[in-house]
Design a protein around this motif. Structure first.
Motif, PDB file in Angstrom:
ATOM      1  N   MET A  64       1.002  -1.141   0.227  1.00  0.00           N
ATOM      2  CA  MET A  64      -0.062  -0.505  -0.109  1.00  0.00           C
ATOM      3  C   MET A  64       0.692   1.204   0.118  1.00  0.00           C
ATOM      4  O   MET A  64       0.177   2.202  -0.646  1.00  0.00           O
ATOM      5  CB  MET A  64      -1.225  -0.233   1.361  1.00  0.00           C
ATOM      6  CG  MET A  64      -1.818  -0.838   0.923  1.00  0.00           C
ATOM      7  SD  MET A  64      -2.846  -0.516   2.352  1.00  0.00           S
ATOM      8  CE  MET A  64      -2.590  -1.885   3.933  1.00  0.00           C
ATOM      9  N   LYS A  65       2.057   0.856   0.641  1.00  0.00           N
ATOM     10  CA  LYS A  65       3.362   2.279   0.430  1.00  0.00           C
ATOM     11  C   LYS A  65       3.893   2.268  -0.771  1.00  0.00           C
ATOM     12  O   LYS A  65       3.258   3.759  -0.865  1.00  0.00           O
ATOM     13  CB  LYS A  65       3.871   1.927   1.912  1.00  0.00           C
ATOM     14  CG  LYS A  65       5.328   3.064   1.419  1.00  0.00           C
ATOM     15  CD  LYS A  65       6.098   2.969   2.685  1.00  0.00           C
ATOM     16  CE  LYS A  65       6.632   3.357   2.995  1.00  0.00           C
ATOM     17  NZ  LYS A  65       8.193   4.135   4.298  1.00  0.00           N
ATOM     18  N   ASP A  66       3.850   1.544  -1.575  1.00  0.00           N
ATOM     19  CA  ASP A  66       3.858   1.865  -2.608  1.00  0.00           C
ATOM     20  C   ASP A  66       3.277   2.122  -3.814  1.00  0.00           C
ATOM     21  O   ASP A  66       3.936   2.284  -5.442  1.00  0.00           O
ATOM     22  CB  ASP A  66       5.534   1.123  -2.872  1.00  0.00           C
ATOM     23  CG  ASP A  66       7.057   1.436  -2.213  1.00  0.00           C
ATOM     24  OD1 ASP A  66       7.518   1.883  -2.261  1.00  0.00           O
ATOM     25  OD2 ASP A  66       7.249   0.518  -1.710  1.00  0.00           O
ATOM     26  N   ILE A  67       2.176   1.500  -3.362  1.00  0.00           N
ATOM     27  CA  ILE A  67       1.424   1.264  -4.967  1.00  0.00           C
ATOM     28  C   ILE A  67       0.854   3.015  -5.489  1.00  0.00           C
ATOM     29  O   ILE A  67       0.593   3.798  -4.996  1.00  0.00           O
ATOM     30  CB  ILE A  67      -0.116   0.783  -4.658  1.00  0.00           C
ATOM     31  CG1 ILE A  67      -0.938  -0.137  -5.886  1.00  0.00           C
ATOM     32  CG2 ILE A  67      -0.838   1.849  -4.126  1.00  0.00           C
ATOM     33  CD1 ILE A  67      -1.426  -1.181  -5.875  1.00  0.00           C
ATOM     34  N   ASP A  68       0.406   3.032  -6.631  1.00  0.00           N
ATOM     35  CA  ASP A  68       0.279   4.438  -7.053  1.00  0.00           C
ATOM     36  C   ASP A  68      -0.566   4.552  -6.787  1.00  0.00           C
ATOM     37  O   ASP A  68      -1.420   3.883  -8.097  1.00  0.00           O
ATOM     38  CB  ASP A  68       1.352   4.284  -9.138  1.00  0.00           C
ATOM     39  CG  ASP A  68       1.224   6.003  -9.445  1.00  0.00           C
ATOM     40  OD1 ASP A  68       0.490   6.860  -8.983  1.00  0.00           O
ATOM     41  OD2 ASP A  68       2.116   6.113 -10.600  1.00  0.00           O
ATOM     42  N   THR A  69      -1.104   5.340  -6.130  1.00  0.00           N
ATOM     43  CA  THR A  69      -2.156   5.703  -6.239  1.00  0.00           C
ATOM     44  C   THR A  69      -2.888   6.905  -7.110  1.00  0.00           C
ATOM     45  O   THR A  69      -4.615   7.213  -7.233  1.00  0.00           O
ATOM     46  CB  THR A  69      -2.698   6.590  -4.654  1.00  0.00           C
ATOM     47  OG1 THR A  69      -1.644   7.359  -4.573  1.00  0.00           O
ATOM     48  CG2 THR A  69      -2.709   5.894  -3.556  1.00  0.00           C
ATOM     49  N   SER A  70      -2.188   7.111  -8.127  1.00  0.00           N
ATOM     50  CA  SER A  70      -2.859   7.699  -9.594  1.00  0.00           C
ATOM     51  C   SER A  70      -3.596   6.693 -10.170  1.00  0.00           C
ATOM     52  O   SER A  70      -3.954   7.780 -10.960  1.00  0.00           O
ATOM     53  CB  SER A  70      -1.777   9.175  -9.653  1.00  0.00           C
ATOM     54  OG  SER A  70      -0.865   7.819 -10.862  1.00  0.00           O
TER      55      SER A  70
END
Length: 486
Positions: free
Chosen positions: A65-71
């Motif tokens: 969750m920290k590294d996933i691209d939320t864009s």
């Protein structure tokens, strides 16, 4: 319905001590849904970002969750807790070296999109079933032991599903373990250990308690000689030497620690380090017993050789195994009952489903051995899979059934960075070999203890927790541990 759920189920940006409030709000929000209807977070619509659903908030799930691209993606986390536990320092909280909030990090701090983005959520719930054909997970809210809260059921549609639900402590089917032992895996476990330890100290000082009963109440038994069991034994013996002997002088001759292990303690470490750990633990007053537990009774442990060991506090740390949820899943399994994955951490034959962390293992068809249930394995799997999902999303494969035969790049490769464990009294072990049979640097003593503390301090998720830990260490070193029973 989508707007209603989004409006009513936003989990607050509270810290660990507000999890009950989160639960109350969550349950109250779903009360507005008709009783005959199961609430649902439906499939993503045209123009919306694809949805990644993460089951679990451990090392693997939180790193992803920290590294996933939320864009690119909306992120939905389903977990029975609203925080991540920094497990390497959990043993220190049991005796007051650290406070509990120092090892807990709210998921909203790890991935801010969960608190700010309109399509991302954190649900305080457990996953009860999967419907891989409909791309749905069935969930049920957790009530945290509050009798007034009725659990609510709901469904979440996913485009990509990440099963990172972890494992549970292995009891090997031994009678009485779940009823009488405490498993050191969560913050509430550490809280229970601390409360029971301090209660036993105070109860043993009450007039009329016999010497035999005092010895039982103040006998702390740890079952399992892995890193967690050894570190807790070391912390506990240091607590007894530095704090109990000073503040509970009436009972100081009665309290002691026993570590029970079927084989050698710290079996994955170098032989020289194991001998050093044995020497240090014995020197600090820990009694090492080689034996196998046959039965656990309310006040006694029975070993296979017939020996009866009375106890006042029992901590069980014998490794982990698949949870009932994982066992019930109708998907391919790896040896040992974990979820079977391929070299890219996909669950074969089930589209858009991945698994990382302690709940998964390589299928036999891959020819790879199952990786150990370590934080560093889980964290690197989460980092790897986040990169894979980001690549898929940029290439247009983020939606359900859109990846097809998309090339995912290099498979996941794990390289062991070494192992560390503290044995109390400013002593620790550092084993930097890549495998048990390999060659590499191994250290023991004060320098190793400094490396141990520095390494874990640097791995803390936020500067907030780093400040908490630094202040706790400084306060404990100057004034001793806080032994108030709160």
């Amino acid at each position: 319905m989508h707007w209603l759920i989004k409006t009513l189920t936003r989990v607050s940006k509270s810290t660990t001590n507000k999890s009950k409030i989160d639960t109350l709000l969550f349950s109250r929000h779903f009360t507005s849904v008709a009783a005959a209807e199961t609430a649902e977070l439906g499939p993503t619509k045209t123009g919306e970002k694809p949805r990644v659903v993460v089951l679990g908030s451990g090392w693997a799930g939180c790193r992803l969750m920290k590294d996933i691209d939320t864009s690119i993606y909306d992120v939905v986390c389903v977990s029975p807790r609203n925080h991540m536990v920094f497990t390497p320092l959990l043993a220190s909280t049991c005796v007051g070296t650290l406070e509990f909030r120092s090892v807990a990090e709210h998921i909203g701090r790890i991935q801010p999109a969960i608190s700010t983005e309109p399509g991302s959520y954190l649900f305080l719930a457990n996953c009860t079933a999967l419907d891989t054909q409909k791309h749905q997970v069935h969930c049920q809210t957790v009530s945290d032991g509050l009798a007034k809260l009725d659990p609510r059921k709901f469904r979440i549609s996913y485009d990509k599903l990440i099963i990172a639900s972890g494992a549970e402590a292995s009891t090997f089917g031994i009678n009485g373990v779940k009823e009488h032992a405490i498993f050191l895996r969560e913050v509430h476990d550490a809280q229970e250990i601390r409360r029971k330890l301090l209660l036993n100290l105070m109860m043993s000082d009450v007039p009329g308690v016999s010497d035999e009963e005092k010895r039982r109440l103040l006998h702390c038994v740890v079952v399992g000689g892995g890193p967690t069991g050894v570190e807790f034994s070391g912390e506990l013996s240091d607590f007894i030497t530095r704090d109990v002997h000073q503040r509970y002088s009436h009972v100081k001759d009665y309290i002691h620690v026993t570590l029970i292990e079927a084989n050698e303690i710290l079996s994955s470490f170098d032989d020289r380090l194991r001998k050093y750990a044995t020497k240090q633990l014995t020197k600090s007053g820990v009694r090492l017993v080689r034996g196998i537990v046959k039965d656990v009774q309310p006040q006694n442990i029975v070993l296979t050789d017939g020996t009866t060991v009375p106890y006042g506090l029992l901590v069980w740390s014998t490794g982990v195994g698949p949870s009932p949820f994982v066992q019930a899943l109708d998907i391919p399994k790896a040896p040992g009952g974990r979820i079977g994955v391929d070299e890219w951490l996909r669950v074969p034959s089930v589209p858009d489903v991945f698994s990382i962390g302690d709940c998964c293992g390589y299928l036999e068809s891959t020819g790879k051995p199952t990786l150990p249930a370590l934080a560093q394995v889980a964290e690197r799997q989460g980092l790897y899979l986040a990169k894979v999902l980001n690549m898929m999303g940029k290439a247009g494969g983020g939606y359900a059934n859109a990846a097809g035969e998309m090339e995912l790049g290099k498979p996941f490769v794990y390289k062991h960075l070494g192992s560390m464990a503290t044995v109390g009294r400013y002593k620790a072990l550092v084993d930097l070999r890549q495998s048990k049979e390999g060659k590499g640097l191994s250290l023991a003593g004060f320098v190793s203890w400094f490396i141990w503390r520095s390494a874990y301090f640097s791995r803390l998720v936020s500067w907030r927790n780093k400040l908490y830990v630094a202040v706790n260490w400084a306060t404990t070193g100057a004034f001793g541990r806080d032994i108030s029973r709160l």
